[in-house]
Design an enzyme around this catalytic site. Structure first.
Site, PDB file in Angstrom:
ATOM      1  N   GLY A 161      -4.943 -13.812  -0.774  1.00  0.00           N
ATOM      2  CA  GLY A 161      -5.655 -12.569  -1.078  1.00  0.00           C
ATOM      3  C   GLY A 161      -6.056 -12.432  -2.538  1.00  0.00           C
ATOM      4  CD  GLN A 187      -0.671 -12.845  -3.137  1.00  0.00           C
ATOM      5  OE1 GLN A 187      -0.386 -14.036  -3.064  1.00  0.00           O
ATOM      6  NE2 GLN A 187      -0.340 -11.982  -2.183  1.00  0.00           N
ATOM      7  CG  ASP A 205      -4.908   2.319   1.310  1.00  0.00           C
ATOM      8  OD1 ASP A 205      -5.349   1.867   0.248  1.00  0.00           O
ATOM      9  OD2 ASP A 205      -3.872   1.894   1.859  1.00  0.00           O
ATOM     10  CB  VAL A 219      16.291  -6.311  -3.604  1.00  0.00           C
ATOM     11  CG1 VAL A 219      17.155  -7.350  -2.921  1.00  0.00           C
ATOM     12  CG2 VAL A 219      14.968  -6.941  -4.055  1.00  0.00           C
ATOM     13  CG  HIS A 269      -2.036  -0.991   1.120  1.00  0.00           C
ATOM     14  ND1 HIS A 269      -3.341  -0.645   0.936  1.00  0.00           N
ATOM     15  CD2 HIS A 269      -2.005  -2.344   1.127  1.00  0.00           C
ATOM     16  CE1 HIS A 269      -4.083  -1.743   0.849  1.00  0.00           C
ATOM     17  NE2 HIS A 269      -3.297  -2.784   0.964  1.00  0.00           N
ATOM     18  CD1 TRP A 306      -2.347  -3.422  -9.111  1.00  0.00           C
ATOM     19  CD2 TRP A 306      -2.650  -5.389 -10.138  1.00  0.00           C
ATOM     20  NE1 TRP A 306      -2.684  -3.178 -10.429  1.00  0.00           N
ATOM     21  CE2 TRP A 306      -2.864  -4.372 -11.073  1.00  0.00           C
ATOM     22  CE3 TRP A 306      -2.757  -6.731 -10.554  1.00  0.00           C
ATOM     23  CZ2 TRP A 306      -3.204  -4.641 -12.405  1.00  0.00           C
ATOM     24  CZ3 TRP A 306      -3.088  -6.989 -11.875  1.00  0.00           C
ATOM     25  CH2 TRP A 306      -3.306  -5.956 -12.779  1.00  0.00           C
ATOM     26  CG  ASN A 307       2.042  -2.475  -5.488  1.00  0.00           C
ATOM     27  OD1 ASN A 307       1.653  -1.393  -5.916  1.00  0.00           O
ATOM     28  ND2 ASN A 307       1.632  -2.975  -4.329  1.00  0.00           N
TER      29      ASN A 307
HETATM   30 BR1  BUP Z   1       9.825  -8.130  -0.994  1.00  0.00          BR
HETATM   31  C1  BUP Z   1      10.169  -6.597  -1.963  1.00  0.00           C
HETATM   32  N1  BUP Z   1      11.713  -5.019  -2.807  1.00  0.00           N
HETATM   33  O1  BUP Z   1      12.467  -6.757  -1.613  1.00  0.00           O
HETATM   34  P1  BUP Z   1       3.081  -6.321  -4.007  1.00  0.00           P
HETATM   35  C2  BUP Z   1       9.148  -5.886  -2.534  1.00  0.00           C
HETATM   36  N2  BUP Z   1       9.421  -4.734  -3.218  1.00  0.00           N
HETATM   37  O2  BUP Z   1      10.998  -3.280  -4.007  1.00  0.00           O
HETATM   38  P2  BUP Z   1       2.900  -7.506  -1.329  1.00  0.00           P
HETATM   39  C3  BUP Z   1      10.713  -4.301  -3.378  1.00  0.00           C
HETATM   40  O3  BUP Z   1       7.248  -3.961  -2.809  1.00  0.00           O
HETATM   41  P3  BUP Z   1       0.165  -6.680  -1.035  1.00  0.00           P
HETATM   42  C4  BUP Z   1      11.516  -6.151  -2.102  1.00  0.00           C
HETATM   43  O4  BUP Z   1       8.450  -3.917  -6.111  1.00  0.00           O
HETATM   44  C5  BUP Z   1       6.320  -3.942  -4.943  1.00  0.00           C
HETATM   45  O5  BUP Z   1       6.263  -2.605  -5.359  1.00  0.00           O
HETATM   46  C6  BUP Z   1       7.752  -4.446  -5.023  1.00  0.00           C
HETATM   47  O6  BUP Z   1       3.941  -5.139  -3.420  1.00  0.00           O
HETATM   48  C7  BUP Z   1       8.312  -3.923  -3.745  1.00  0.00           C
HETATM   49  O7  BUP Z   1       3.063  -7.449  -2.928  1.00  0.00           O
HETATM   50  C8  BUP Z   1       6.008  -3.993  -3.463  1.00  0.00           C
HETATM   51  O8  BUP Z   1       3.746  -6.896  -5.190  1.00  0.00           O
HETATM   52  C9  BUP Z   1       5.270  -5.233  -3.035  1.00  0.00           C
HETATM   53  O9  BUP Z   1       1.716  -5.790  -4.227  1.00  0.00           O
HETATM   54  O10 BUP Z   1       1.745  -6.566  -0.951  1.00  0.00           O
HETATM   55  O11 BUP Z   1       4.099  -6.999  -0.688  1.00  0.00           O
HETATM   56  O12 BUP Z   1       2.529  -8.916  -1.041  1.00  0.00           O
HETATM   57  O13 BUP Z   1      -0.216  -8.119  -0.956  1.00  0.00           O
HETATM   58  O14 BUP Z   1      -0.307  -5.880   0.142  1.00  0.00           O
HETATM   59  O15 BUP Z   1      -0.202  -6.057  -2.339  1.00  0.00           O
END
Ligand code: BUP
Length: 450
Positions: A370, A372, A115, A330, A18, A350-351
Site C-alpha cells: 500500500g 508504505q 473516512d 500491545v 483507520h 502511517w500511524n
Molecule cells: Br500491530 C499493533 N498495537 O500491537 P498503521 C498496532 N498498534 O497499538 P496498519 C498497536 O495500530 P494501515 C499493536 O500504534 C498504530 O496506531 C499502532 O496503524 C497500533 O498500520 C496502528 O501503523 C496501526 O497505520 O494499518 O495496521 O498496517 O495499513 O491501514 O494504515
C-alpha cells in the site's frame, strides 16, 4: 450534554489503521468542547477493533456510540479477497441506511467527519441533511497527493515500473514505490481512490494526521489552488488518548535507555514464515536487544500462539536474555514512549510513522504494501530513519539475515537519534497552543459553530 456545543459524528472505515486515528480525533474534539458521536460499523473485521472500541468508550463515557449494523456483503465486480477491502465495500453499500439514523440524532449534527473511502457515497446524504462533510486522511500528505493525482493519469498511459511519475510539487516518485493495485484500473483499491478523489470537491475540509514542518512540501502542493483539494488541515500528530495507562512488560523496564529495538509490521501484515525465521536470525546476529510483536495471520481472529512452531524453542531459549517475542495486541504508543526503546523496525503504516515522529524514535523502514513505500520516503526525507534499500514488496523476495542484522546495527548505532529528537520537538511545537496544528484544530471547531 451542552446544547450549545457543536455535535460532530465521526465515521471510520475498516481496520485499526483507520479506527485509531478516528478515536484520537474523537477524543481531541471532545476534550475541546464538542459533543461527539462515533458511528461504529458492526461487525468489525478484527478482534482488535471491537476490543479497542469497548475500552475506548469505557474511558470516554461522554462520547456517544452509534452502532451501525452493515448489510451483508454482496459480491461485486471486483475480485476482492482482502477482508478489510470487503468491509469497506459493505460499508459503502450500507451508507444510505444512515439517513434516518443521523437525521433523528439530538442535538442535531453540525458536521460529519467521514473516512476517505466513503466520501462519494456519503456526500449526497450530507447535502440532503444539510450537514457539513469533513474527512480524515489516515495516510501521509505525500501519499494523499499521489491519490489526488490518480484521476489525471490516463488509463491507457500508465507509467511502467522503471519510470518515475511527477506529481506537481512533490518531485519524482518512482513507480516501483506505488502499490501495483493503485495502477490497476480494475482493482477495487484504484477504483475506490478514483471515485472518492472526484468527490473531494463536496468536502468542506480535510483533516490529516501530519504537521507542517514534517511534510511541508506535500502540504504546500496540496494547498495550492491547482491541486483541486478542499482546505487541507494538517492537525497532527493526533494526540494519544490513553496517557498514563501502565504497560505490562516488566522486561522493558530492566533495559538500559535506548538499547532496545521494537519490531512491528502493523495490524494487517503477516510476514511469510521463512521471512519471520530470517528476521529472527538477523535480530540474534545483530546482538541488539529487541521487542518483537509477531503476527502470523492477516486478521487477528485467525492468529494463534505459534512462536515455538515458527521460530523454534531453541531460538526462544537462546535469545531469552536478548529479547522478547510477543503475540497479540500491545500498546505501541506506550512502547515507543518507553525510555528503553532506541529504534523501531516498521512497515511504515502511517500511524506508526507519525507515532515515531511524535515520540522521537528513529525508524528502520521496511515497507510491505500500500502507501508504505511512499510513507518511507517521508521518513527518509525528514531524517527520521533509514530505508532498508529495495527489499521489494512484501513477500516478493526473501531478505537475508545478514542484511537485516547490518541494517539493525546501523540504526542502533544512533545515526538518526539526534534528528529523531528534533522531529519530536517540532511535533510538540505543532501541538502547542500557538502551534500550526492546534491553531487549525481550534479554527475547525469554530467553523462547526458558524
Ligand atoms: Br500491530 C499493533 N498495537 O500491537 P498503521 C498496532 N498498534 O497499538 P496498519 C498497536 O495500530 P494501515 C499493536 O500504534 C498504530 O496506531 C499502532 O496503524 C497500533 O498500520 C496502528 O501503523 C496501526 O497505520 O494499518 O495496521 O498496517 O495499513 O491501514 O494504515
Amino acid at each position: 450534554t451542552d446544547v450549545t456545543a457543536p455535535h460532530v459524528a465521526l465515521f471510520p472505515c475498516a481496520g485499526m489503521g483507520h479506527l485509531l486515528p478516528f478515536l484520537r480525533v474523537a477524543a481531541m474534539l471532545a476534550s475541546r468542547g464538542c459533543t461527539v458521536t462515533i458511528i461504529t460499523a458492526q461487525p468489525t473485521v478484527s478482534a482488535a477493533e471491537s476490543d479497542q472500541l469497548s475500552s475506548f468508550f469505557a474511558i470516554h463515557p461522554q462520547i456517544n456510540r452509534l452502532e451501525f449494523r452493515l448489510l451483508p456483503y454482496k459480491k461485486s465486480k471486483f475480485t476482492n479477497e482482502d477482508p478489510f477491502f470487503i468491509q469497506i465495500e459493505s460499508i459503502v453499500n450500507s451508507v444510505h441506511l444512515l439517513h434516518p439514523i443521523l437525521s433523528s440524532l439530538l442535538p442535531s449534527l453540525s458536521a460529519i467527519v467521514a473516512d476517505f473511502p466513503v466520501i462519494s457515497s456519503i456526500s449526497q446524504l450530507a447535502i440532503d441533511l444539510s450537514i457539513s462533510l469533513y474527512i480524515v486522511i489516515t495516510t501521509s500528505a505525500r501519499f494523499f497527493s499521489l491519490m489526488a493525482y490518480l484521476p489525471r493519469l490516463a488509463h491507457d498511459n500508465y507509467p511502467k515500473r522503471n519510470d518515475c511519475i511527477e506529481v506537481p510539487g512533490l518531485g519524482p516518485i518512482p513507480v516501483s514505490n506505488i502499490p501495483p493495485p493503485m495502477l490497476n484500473p480494475n482493482h477495487f483499491f484504484s477504483e475506490n481512490i478514483r471515485s472518492n478523489v472526484l468527490s473531494l470537491n463536496k468536502v468542506k475540509g480535510i483533516l490529516i494526521n501530519t504537521f507542517n514542518w514534517f511534510e511541508s512540501e506535500a502540504i504546500q502542493a496540496l494547498s495550492s489552488s491547482s491541486s483541486g483539494v478542499a482546505p487541507l488541515l494538517p492537525v497532527g500528530p493526533f494526540e494519544s488518548f490513553e496517557i498514563g495507562k501502565a504497560h505490562n512488560l516488566p522486561w522493558l523496564d530492566e533495559q538500559t535507555p535506548e538499547s532496545v529495538i521494537f519490531i512491528s509490521f502493523g495490524s494487517r501484515t503477516a510476514l511469510s514464515k521463512d521471512q519471520i525465521r530470517e528476521l529472527g536470525t538477523g535480530l540474534e546476529k545483530s546482538g541488539c536487544k529487541f521487542l518483537w510483536v509477531l503476527k502470523t495471520s492477516k486478521v487477528d481472529k485467525d492468529d494463534k500462539d505459534d512462536r515455538d512452531e515458527i521460530l523454534g524453542e531453541s531460538f526462544l531459549e537462546r535469545t531469552k536474555e536478548q529479547g522478547l517475542v510477543v503475540k497479540g495486541w500491545v500498546n505501541q504508543e506506550q512502547i515507543l514512549a518507553h525510555p528503553a526503546i532506541g529504534g523501531f523496525v516498521s512497515h511504515c503504516g502511517w500511524n506508526s510513522v507519525i507515532e515515531a515522529a511524535r515520540l522521537g524514535v528513529p525508524i528502520l523502514a521496511w515497507p510491505q504494501h500500500g502507501d508504505q513505500k511512499v510513507n518511507a520516503e517521508v521518513v527518509e526525507k525528514a531524517g527520521l530513519g533509514l530505508l532498508v534499500g529495495d527489499w521489494g514488496w512484501g513477500g516478493e523476495k526473501l531478505v537475508d539475515k545478514n542484511e537485516i542484522a547490518d541494517k539493525i546495527k546501523e540504526l542502533m548505532l544512533g545515526k538518526n537519534t539526534t534528528r529523531a529528537k528534533e522531529v519530536k520537538e517540532k511535533a510538540r511545537h505543532a501541538r502547542e497552543i500557538n502551534g500550526t496544528s492546534e491553531g487549525l484544530l481550534r479554527g475547525l471547531i469554530d467553523s462547526f459553530q458558524s
